[in-house]
Design a protein around this motif. Sequence first.
Motif, PDB file in Angstrom:
ATOM      1  N   VAL A 459      30.622 -43.944   5.501  1.00  0.00           N
ATOM      2  CA  VAL A 459      31.571 -44.733   6.435  1.00  0.00           C
ATOM      3  C   VAL A 459      31.282 -46.119   6.378  1.00  0.00           C
ATOM      4  N   SER A 460      32.127 -46.912   7.084  1.00  0.00           N
ATOM      5  CA  SER A 460      31.601 -48.431   7.274  1.00  0.00           C
ATOM      6  C   SER A 460      30.571 -48.507   8.321  1.00  0.00           C
ATOM      7  N   ASP A 461      30.798 -47.725   9.381  1.00  0.00           N
ATOM      8  CA  ASP A 461      29.686 -47.767  10.411  1.00  0.00           C
ATOM      9  C   ASP A 461      29.556 -46.258  10.879  1.00  0.00           C
ATOM     10  N   CYS A 462      28.472 -45.683  10.396  1.00  0.00           N
ATOM     11  CA  CYS A 462      28.423 -44.330  10.786  1.00  0.00           C
ATOM     12  C   CYS A 462      28.231 -44.026  12.673  1.00  0.00           C
ATOM     13  N   ARG A 463      27.797 -45.302  13.301  1.00  0.00           N
ATOM     14  CA  ARG A 463      27.410 -45.017  14.643  1.00  0.00           C
ATOM     15  C   ARG A 463      28.865 -44.764  15.563  1.00  0.00           C
ATOM     16  N   VAL A 464      29.859 -44.779  14.907  1.00  0.00           N
ATOM     17  CA  VAL A 464      31.370 -44.517  15.582  1.00  0.00           C
ATOM     18  C   VAL A 464      31.076 -42.835  15.956  1.00  0.00           C
ATOM     19  N   ILE A 465      30.407 -42.390  15.324  1.00  0.00           N
ATOM     20  CA  ILE A 465      30.296 -40.965  15.721  1.00  0.00           C
ATOM     21  C   ILE A 465      29.148 -40.514  16.559  1.00  0.00           C
ATOM     22  N   ASP A 466      29.646 -39.820  17.648  1.00  0.00           N
ATOM     23  CA  ASP A 466      28.469 -39.708  18.736  1.00  0.00           C
ATOM     24  C   ASP A 466      28.440 -38.311  18.896  1.00  0.00           C
ATOM     25  N   THR A 467      27.450 -37.558  19.139  1.00  0.00           N
ATOM     26  CA  THR A 467      27.278 -36.059  18.994  1.00  0.00           C
ATOM     27  C   THR A 467      26.846 -35.486  20.553  1.00  0.00           C
ATOM     28  N   THR A 468      27.052 -34.222  20.661  1.00  0.00           N
ATOM     29  CA  THR A 468      26.458 -33.815  21.899  1.00  0.00           C
ATOM     30  C   THR A 468      26.063 -32.323  21.416  1.00  0.00           C
ATOM     31  N   ASP A 469      25.495 -31.440  22.678  1.00  0.00           N
ATOM     32  CA  ASP A 469      25.209 -30.059  22.205  1.00  0.00           C
ATOM     33  C   ASP A 469      24.243 -29.895  20.991  1.00  0.00           C
ATOM     34  N   ALA A 470      23.175 -30.595  21.113  1.00  0.00           N
ATOM     35  CA  ALA A 470      22.207 -30.473  19.868  1.00  0.00           C
ATOM     36  C   ALA A 470      22.883 -30.726  18.712  1.00  0.00           C
ATOM     37  N   GLU A 471      23.737 -31.953  18.721  1.00  0.00           N
ATOM     38  CA  GLU A 471      24.618 -32.323  17.260  1.00  0.00           C
ATOM     39  C   GLU A 471      25.746 -31.402  16.967  1.00  0.00           C
ATOM     40  N   ARG A 472      25.818 -30.481  17.612  1.00  0.00           N
ATOM     41  CA  ARG A 472      26.811 -29.274  17.074  1.00  0.00           C
ATOM     42  C   ARG A 472      28.229 -29.697  17.386  1.00  0.00           C
ATOM     43  N   ARG A 473      28.714 -30.628  18.173  1.00  0.00           N
ATOM     44  CA  ARG A 473      29.798 -31.151  18.532  1.00  0.00           C
ATOM     45  C   ARG A 473      29.868 -32.567  18.705  1.00  0.00           C
ATOM     46  N   ALA A 474      30.960 -32.984  18.158  1.00  0.00           N
ATOM     47  CA  ALA A 474      31.161 -34.526  18.028  1.00  0.00           C
ATOM     48  C   ALA A 474      32.002 -34.860  19.295  1.00  0.00           C
ATOM     49  N   VAL A 475      31.537 -35.944  19.910  1.00  0.00           N
ATOM     50  CA  VAL A 475      32.424 -36.412  21.199  1.00  0.00           C
ATOM     51  C   VAL A 475      33.358 -37.852  20.844  1.00  0.00           C
ATOM     52  N   SER A 476      32.732 -38.463  19.916  1.00  0.00           N
ATOM     53  CA  SER A 476      33.862 -39.460  19.305  1.00  0.00           C
ATOM     54  C   SER A 476      33.429 -39.541  17.867  1.00  0.00           C
ATOM     55  N   PRO A 477      34.460 -40.215  16.883  1.00  0.00           N
ATOM     56  CA  PRO A 477      35.883 -40.664  17.444  1.00  0.00           C
ATOM     57  C   PRO A 477      36.822 -39.554  18.158  1.00  0.00           C
ATOM     58  N   ALA A 478      37.674 -39.926  19.153  1.00  0.00           N
ATOM     59  CA  ALA A 478      38.668 -39.044  19.605  1.00  0.00           C
ATOM     60  C   ALA A 478      39.372 -38.286  18.688  1.00  0.00           C
TER      61      ALA A 478
END
Length: 531
Positions: A459-478
Amino acid sequence: MSEFQEVSKQSGVHPKPAGLVFQYGTAGFRTNAKLLDHIMFRMGLLATLRSKTTKATIGVMVTASHNPEEDNGVKLVDPMGEMVSPTWEVYATQLANAEQEDLLAALKDIIEKEAVNMSQEAKVFVGKDTRGSSARLSQAVLDGVSALGGHSKDYGLVTTPQLHYMVCCQNTQGKYGEATVEGYYKKLSQAFIKLSKNASNCTDDQKHLSVDGANGIGALKVREMESHLKKELHISLFNDGSEGKLNHQCGADFVKVQQKPPTGMEINPGERCCSFDGDADRIVYYYSDSEGTFHLLDGDKVATLISTFLKELLTSAGLDLKIAVVQTAYANGSSTNYLENTMKVIVRCTKTGVKHLHHAAQEFDIGVYFEANGHGTVLFSKAAEEKIQQLAENSSLIDEKKRAALLLQNTINVINQTVGDAISDMLLIEAILAIKGMTIHQWDAIYTDLPNRQLKVKVSDCRVIDTTDAERRAVSPAGLQEAIDTLVKKYRKARSFVRPSGTEDVVRVYAEAETQDSADDLAHEVSLAVY
Ligand code: 16G
Ligand code: ZN
């Protein structure tokens, strides 16, 4: 101050190309070896400062692990042999990226923030892997240390876990062992031989193991160690570096990701085989069955074998110690299910990266941590070690208890607790299989892996993906997590997650399901949702 003049002068020999920016990532700096000279010099400077503030020996390892031969990298090792602390990772990034004319200011900034006493002595241990660029780059580290007036000890060619071990031995005044490669072999092999004595009826055939050395440092070190093992283990070494290229079509990462055997290795049905990675801190096992089907036993299977063994010993010894297994989101669902519901051990999940697992494992009496990719070890709390030792020394004990306590004691000694270590893990696994009289097929059959698939998405910028719960769930992008949830519901026994890689500019996708087709489809659909 003359030391700063020396830094100025020496940094001219290791200049930074203007504009080059790197980050101290999950496993230090890692990139094409041609771009690393200034970083190595500066890590020599930083390790010297770290040594002064901790009043302890610090380690610097020059390696790029499973990356291709052209790459290289550097990792800093803190006093107890653990990964350098997060604050200093930030300093490492700042120092590495300071333009040539700003280097002294960046250095002085760290000195001031950490109130470094510059008259304190400093000592740095340096090690390197077998890459063509490693000699030149480790010399740059040594130059950095001497520019700031630090003392260094060059261990030359060592595995990453060996260097971690040396640092820990040095800073515990020998309590952990002797800070020499020979001392390391002696400690581990003596413990292994004592464990092996508990394996009755073990035939020569069962003592045989094929090792894929990834054409790297692990191969060299296995050769050195072999004579210490007193024929309790017969090793056939493949990919020993004499012909093939480092990590090319071989090694633990190749075998795990491709789910196939390395090239350059003869595999007979039912025979135990294992692969190390390029700096020998990871191990995976495998075999091919009578139909020629390949079976991989990854870090999850290793964690299960070790924790089962330890739990049984604790029961026999009558010791009430809390044991836990630490995994990441990549752990196969079947392994987690088996550990929690059949074995009844505590399971924790952390973010990817050894430092996270290591940290979580420290919270238990016995913390077994493994990433599915084969990096892991076991940590024993001080109190747990003391209890085990007391029991092992108690002469009034009945046989079974005493035997269990002695086995636990030798297990502690065969393990490198500073970091995951392919050689140490290999010896422990071999000892457990021998003691339990277990074939690799029986080990594999403890539970059946759920079919799974890993993909990477550019992807152009992989930092748009943010995770929680030890990387098991994505909080962004919406909306992304909702989309994944909907896809997962279509399949039986399914699970999937996405996370930005810490070592490449990609997003990683993991999916598992009841069948391979479902896992493949799910991974594919989730990767489309990432765009
Ligand atoms: C690094 C980590 C490894 C992790 C991998 C994930 C250490 C010593 N090594 O190699 O544990 O599994 O990164 O890579 O911490 P990724 O973020 O690209 O998926
Ligand atoms: Zn490695």
